[in-house]
Design an enzyme around this catalytic site. Structure first.
Site, PDB file in Angstrom:
ATOM      1  N   ALA A 285      -7.288  57.859  42.591  1.00 34.40           N
ATOM      2  CA  ALA A 285      -7.536  58.511  41.308  1.00 34.40           C
ATOM      3  C   ALA A 285      -6.437  59.511  40.958  1.00 34.40           C
ATOM      4  O   ALA A 285      -5.832  59.449  39.881  1.00 34.40           O
ATOM      5  CB  ALA A 285      -8.893  59.217  41.342  1.00 34.40           C
ATOM      6  N   ALA A 286      -6.157  60.432  41.873  1.00 34.76           N
ATOM      7  CA  ALA A 286      -5.198  61.495  41.566  1.00 34.76           C
ATOM      8  C   ALA A 286      -3.782  60.950  41.441  1.00 34.76           C
ATOM      9  O   ALA A 286      -3.047  61.294  40.501  1.00 34.76           O
ATOM     10  CB  ALA A 286      -5.253  62.585  42.648  1.00 34.76           C
TER      11      ALA A 286
ATOM     12  N   VAL B 173       3.840  56.101  54.032  1.00 35.63           N
ATOM     13  CA  VAL B 173       4.834  57.176  54.082  1.00 35.63           C
ATOM     14  C   VAL B 173       4.724  57.827  55.442  1.00 35.63           C
ATOM     15  O   VAL B 173       3.667  58.356  55.800  1.00 35.63           O
ATOM     16  CB  VAL B 173       4.599  58.206  52.959  1.00 35.63           C
ATOM     17  CG1 VAL B 173       5.559  59.376  53.091  1.00 35.63           C
ATOM     18  CG2 VAL B 173       4.759  57.524  51.595  1.00 35.63           C
TER      19      VAL B 173
ATOM     20  N   TYR C  40      -7.092  49.149  37.780  1.00 35.15           N
ATOM     21  CA  TYR C  40      -5.940  48.278  37.533  1.00 35.15           C
ATOM     22  C   TYR C  40      -5.490  47.601  38.824  1.00 35.15           C
ATOM     23  O   TYR C  40      -5.567  48.194  39.895  1.00 35.15           O
ATOM     24  CB  TYR C  40      -4.744  49.074  36.998  1.00 35.15           C
ATOM     25  CG  TYR C  40      -5.017  49.793  35.719  1.00 35.15           C
ATOM     26  CD1 TYR C  40      -5.002  49.110  34.504  1.00 35.15           C
ATOM     27  CD2 TYR C  40      -5.285  51.161  35.715  1.00 35.15           C
ATOM     28  CE1 TYR C  40      -5.261  49.782  33.311  1.00 35.15           C
ATOM     29  CE2 TYR C  40      -5.539  51.836  34.528  1.00 35.15           C
ATOM     30  CZ  TYR C  40      -5.530  51.151  33.336  1.00 35.15           C
ATOM     31  OH  TYR C  40      -5.785  51.801  32.164  1.00 35.15           O
TER      32      TYR C  40
ATOM     33  N   ARG D  44       2.696  50.642  32.724  1.00 37.07           N
ATOM     34  CA  ARG D  44       3.150  52.031  32.709  1.00 37.07           C
ATOM     35  C   ARG D  44       4.585  52.205  33.205  1.00 37.07           C
ATOM     36  O   ARG D  44       5.060  53.326  33.330  1.00 37.07           O
ATOM     37  CB  ARG D  44       2.200  52.885  33.546  1.00 37.07           C
ATOM     38  CG  ARG D  44       0.848  53.004  32.880  1.00 37.07           C
ATOM     39  CD  ARG D  44      -0.068  53.915  33.605  1.00 37.07           C
ATOM     40  NE  ARG D  44      -1.173  54.318  32.749  1.00 37.07           N
ATOM     41  CZ  ARG D  44      -2.129  53.518  32.294  1.00 37.07           C
ATOM     42  NH1 ARG D  44      -2.087  52.241  32.585  1.00 37.07           N
ATOM     43  NH2 ARG D  44      -3.115  53.972  31.539  1.00 37.07           N
TER      44      ARG D  44
ATOM     45  N   CYS E   3     -16.237  55.451  45.313  1.00 40.88           N
ATOM     46  CA  CYS E   3     -17.618  55.799  44.927  1.00 40.88           C
ATOM     47  C   CYS E   3     -18.444  54.564  44.628  1.00 40.88           C
ATOM     48  O   CYS E   3     -19.666  54.622  44.599  1.00 40.88           O
ATOM     49  CB  CYS E   3     -17.669  56.695  43.699  1.00 40.88           C
ATOM     50  SG  CYS E   3     -16.113  57.382  43.165  1.00 40.88           S
TER      51      CYS E   3
ATOM     52  N   ALA F 224      -0.836  53.130  50.887  1.00 43.50           N
ATOM     53  CA  ALA F 224      -0.887  52.467  52.192  1.00 43.50           C
ATOM     54  C   ALA F 224      -1.746  51.206  52.161  1.00 43.50           C
ATOM     55  O   ALA F 224      -1.438  50.219  52.829  1.00 43.50           O
ATOM     56  CB  ALA F 224      -1.427  53.450  53.242  1.00 43.50           C
TER      57      ALA F 224
ATOM     58  N   ASN G  45      -8.949  63.115  39.143  1.00 42.10           N
ATOM     59  CA  ASN G  45      -8.233  62.564  37.995  1.00 42.10           C
ATOM     60  C   ASN G  45      -7.534  63.657  37.194  1.00 42.10           C
ATOM     61  O   ASN G  45      -6.399  63.494  36.749  1.00 42.10           O
ATOM     62  CB  ASN G  45      -9.211  61.830  37.069  1.00 42.10           C
ATOM     63  CG  ASN G  45      -9.337  60.356  37.424  1.00 42.10           C
ATOM     64  OD1 ASN G  45      -8.361  59.706  37.762  1.00 42.10           O
ATOM     65  ND2 ASN G  45     -10.550  59.837  37.358  1.00 42.10           N
TER      66      ASN G  45
END
Lengths: 456, 456
Positions: A19-20, A89, A70, A79, A51, A42, A310
């Protein structure tokens, strides 16, 4: 220093595609046509919705692949963001401003002008024996949802450890699968950190009425079994089970942030200010990884939920392009869930939290209905308001009802708490009425009147 | 001057026993143990709920006697108020501070220290031929509800004149009785003074889907029949009917107030200030009789609905005991109803009203859903926000959905409009989310985002 693209466009790296992370990427793109944006995830899915996992398990969602907004390619095309899935990472180098990323079997390095960390949170694993046994599950990512569902489907008896939101939703889901369900909660009520005893008791009744065997004040001692889990052991007994869902809470996935010494806040999550800036220049954090401010207490708090994630992502994304252009004001801790036929929610401070803050408060749980007195079709609504004794500022609200309008009233209360409304403000709010929708004295106004001691 | 009781207790006379009158009486008693309180009601019921009449007609309420909160004797005993039913106040004498009351076949006089007028409103009768025919009804008081229901029950075809809240509710009720229903509205949409065309069109579809024959832009010319109504005549046609419900609006019952020269406001209702004081000392007015302030425009407005009536009554009652102790801040014009399976509501200014006020605004109707994208059980929710172009202050909200949570979101929007919240305030409101209750971007926040032009 890694070279930028020839036009020297701003390079924004985002770690985490939930989300973030995805909100940050989308907002950065919206605010900048030119920025080069990379998002590293990842797992295999982005914009995923953990959720929704209990609802997939319970059968309301057809397939775990639906638990996203998406696909990577949709997001990437729509986008113009470089979406890297299956990319771990492994190292952050603050000096060279580079990430080391394991992807497609090799290691790559990416330089940043801005780094946004959005690595999220993951389930806490209780430190007891047996949690590694087969048949012991957590609720984490849609990637693992099928395995979870298959595991519970094969079981006869399912134990859910933990009576928080996810625990309750999983108990409901396991009952939908026709399983015998035992719910173990260490505290004396479900939702122990978010609602008070009087509200929880309405939920207890509903759980029992739906066949959940509720074991309150029963901390888990260990899980037993040979290979697969066979028994839940608590202080009070030994319970034969075929599967266990661990839902005792979550913790921020802050390993990467900690590895480079980013300041960790008093809540245990990564410290950020209202711009989502971490303690390092040009490094932002957002979502379940980051802490924020509680708008009632003014103190630091950590609320790992999708809506603030978000918004934090969006603020971090905006500020990564245009520094300090957007502020995240904080949260009041609004949360809601559906437990069988009941909607239960809360905002602001519970009585227990208000007590913990040393606030001189009073509160009242009222019982009213979701339609006019004479209107045959209605449900009971329980509303609780918690107010500062002096001045009557609303500092918390709790609600539970079979009528879904309760979730709408919760939003109303969140707004009242967020703006610091008083009992008088509530009374004079021009709230709606029709015989089919509410009593003529609105449930939230009725709660305010009761607390006004005859003034209103 | 009429003598007071020996202890010289404050004598408060209240004309009207509906929402405002009874709230005034109850509050005056709460604030004063000693006051001598009389409440005069021309009908047989007090604390009556005319809003419930359509639901009695439609069968959701079993008996018209249920359309009240208290019987006269319950109210009288419980609150130590002298309740006079069947009592018509025929004259107000401001000089001697006396009421002349016809009750029990004779005329009595009562002196006051404080007078509270709460005579309410009554249906407008169109000035056309035939409105006096048998089979032509209005929706006024529970006293007449049985006659209304019997009249419609005996009919094959029912015409409803007027597409406001009561017209829609009566069309719904008449369909519940299995009648053919024709709904005539002079304007081009239902709810013409309260919602915009785009929102109304959702309601039009629902009306038609439920078999209501909708005649828009068709003002009533006359009703025809010999003794009983037989035909509705409009500019476009002649329609055979067996019964007619006139629901073209209401007007304040201000005859008594006007008879003594109380100031009438620009809205046509009795002028009162925020203390519910009329233009005469110690004379208050409250409820559907009285106008108030619109909190968005700051102008005078008249909103004859039960919730403001109750609050105005309460403010008048409090101030009658303790002058200027409580202020009624005004309304934002919140209203909601259920039309077949749709909940439709509005608050603040519609686009049409904003245009009429010369406000530079913009608005957007969004279509979203009442659960997460992947959650199988949901309804469509339409949300419209109207905002000032400069600064983004929310000045209006409209909502329509089959999900009752819409009425809760309406309350949220009423609160946002009432406090003058901006788009940024809405975006950062900590509103609730769970897959079963809302999309992760809350419907009201989504509307705000769309209006932010990429900022949020």
């Amino acid at each position: 220093m890694v070279l930028h693209a020839p036009d020297m466009a701003l390079r924004i790296l985002i770690v985490g595609g939930g989300a973030a992370g995805a909100s940050a990427a989308a907002r950065a793109r919206k605010w900048s046509q030119d920025a080069e944006i990379h998002m590293f995830e990842a797992g295999s899915m982005i914009t995923h919705a953990p959720c929704g996992i209990p609802y997939y398990v319970g059968g309301i969602v057809g397939d775990p692949s639906m638990l996203k907004t998406y696909t990577p390619s949709e997001f990437s095309k729509g986008r113009n963001v470089n979406v890297h899935v299956g990319s771990r990472v492994t190292r952050v180098d603050l000096r060279s401003r580079e990430l080391e990323v394991e992807e497609a079997g090799s290691t790559a390095r990416y330089g940043w002008d801005r780094l946004i960390l959005a690595t999220g949170a993951s389930p806490l694993i209780p430190r007891v024996e047996g949690v590694g046994l087969k048949g012991v599950f957590t609720v984490r990512l849609p990637d693992g949802a099928r395995e979870l569902r298959d595991g519970l489907s094969a079981a006869g008896t399912v134990a859910v450890i933990g009576g928080g939101y996810i625990g309750l939703e999983m108990a409901d889901a396991a009952r939908s699968l026709g399983k015998r369900v035992l719910l173990f909660e260490a505290m004396q009520r479900v939702l122990p950190t978010t609602v008070d005893q009087d509200v929880a008791e309405v939920v207890h009744e509903e759980l029992r009425a739906n066949g959940v065997e509720l074991h309150l004040s029963e901390p888990l001692l260990r899980l037993e079994g040979r290979g697969s889990v066979e028994r839940v052991i608590t202080e009070k007994g030994s319970y034969p089970v075929d599967a266990v869902v661990l839902a005792v809470g979550v913790r921020p996935d802050s390993a990467l942030a900690e590895s480079v010494g980013l300041r960790i806040g008093e809540t245990g999550a990564v410290y950020v200010n209202e711009y989502m800036e971490t303690s390092e220049p040009d490094v932002y954090a957002a979502g379940d990884l980051a802490e924020t401010t509680h708008m009632v207490t003014g103190k630091r708090t950590w609320v790992p939920l999708a809506p603030p994630a978000n918004k934090m992502g969006q603020v971090a994304g905006a500020n990564s392009v245009s520094p300090r252009s957007l502020k995240f004001p904080g949260v009041v801790g609004t949360a809601v869930t559906k437990v069988f036929s009941y909607y239960v929610g809360r905002t602001g401070l519970s009585d227990e939290q208000a007590r913990g803050e040393g606030i001189d408060f009073e509160s009242k749980l009222i019982k009213t209905r979701s339609a006019a007195e004479y209107y045959a079709k209605y449900e009971t609504i329980y509303v609780k308001l918690t107010v500062e004794r002096k001045g009557g500022r609303i500092i918390g609200g709790q609600i539970v009802s079979r009528d879904k309008i309760a979730a709408g009233y919760l939003d109303l209360m969140a707004e009242l708490v967020g703006r610091g409304a008083t009992l008088d403000d509530v009374f004079f709010s021009d709230l709606s009425y029709s015989p089919a929708t509410a009593p003529v004295w609105h449930p939230v106004i009725t709660a305010a009147r009761v607390l006004s001691h005859g003034r209103l």
